[in-house]
Design a protein around this motif. Sequence first.
Motif: not given
Length: 339
Positions: A152-158, A193-204
């Motif tokens: 997720p954290e790479r998605t926006a730049d990708h 970016v917001a979606a990636a940040d939200r997913l990062a809040e819960t460690p899956i």
Amino acid sequence: MTTARVDLVALWTSAAWRAEAEDWIRDQLGAAGIVVTGAIEQPRVRPWSTQLVVPTDRGRYWFKENNPAMAFEAALVARLSDLIPGRVLDPVAVAADRGWLLVPDGGRTVRETGGADEASFTRILTEYAELQRQLAGHGAELVGTGLPALEPERTADHVAGQVAELAALPAGHPLHARADLLARAAGYRPVLVAAADRLAETPIPSSLQHNDLHQNNAFAAEPGHPLQFFDFGDAVWGHPFCVLHVTLVVLAQEWSCDEWSVTGADPRLDRLVDAYLECWSDLAPLAELRRLVEPALVIGRLHRYNSWHRLLPYLPKDMLESHVGYLSSLLCGSVSSTR
């Protein structure tokens, strides 16, 4: 990105390619003590892959070659057969450098057994979640097969890089990115970016995202046996919940209902999502997991676009033209009923 189209359909229907493929098939089956008993047929040729069907004294076998962007599937399936025995077809042979895969026939798919109901999809999603749990922690070796990694954290730049490649296409190309698309993509970046940040809040933990999970890509199982999954050419390594994107789109089409939305959905879709999430409920409360679905679907749409983007050098112009609206909707967040 190359702008010169590679005509794989012409290659895969050529006598030279066919002879080479059939020789390899016969050699590999022969080495396994399996005898070819009839003519090898080619039931399907698409710009992304082709298959050959091989009659033998031990039943049918299937040969597959993907386009170069998805050639990793052969090596990936071979590794999966070691890591999750019984959940994929065990290859008879793989030529990883060619993307060649030879497997036994898997029987009828879930769709071919009439499985488009809630119970069938519950089983598909929950058994795939079990598979994802087993594979979490094996990212390095699976990505090592050529599987794309799209966290997720790479998605926006990708995505920004992919949009830049579209802008560099010739003006006459069906997917040349003009100013309006560039503006829409730039406006959508904060959503990613917001979606990636939200997913990062819960460690899956990251895992194998099939990226085309539905009833046509799972073999029906005999009583007491798990489903077997196949067709991993679109797969990526990333957030596991992104796998819900294609499944939910398919179900909206199958059941003639609206696509899943956090603001309200068909109760059947809500139950399916919850059944999938329950498989992860030891990691976080179900209510917290539910809040991850919407951002996962945002990222999942870009996973789906990634498959198409990698295919661009191999698709004919008429196919590109017919998918312009769909592909731009994936890039810029519009809802589309085409998966």
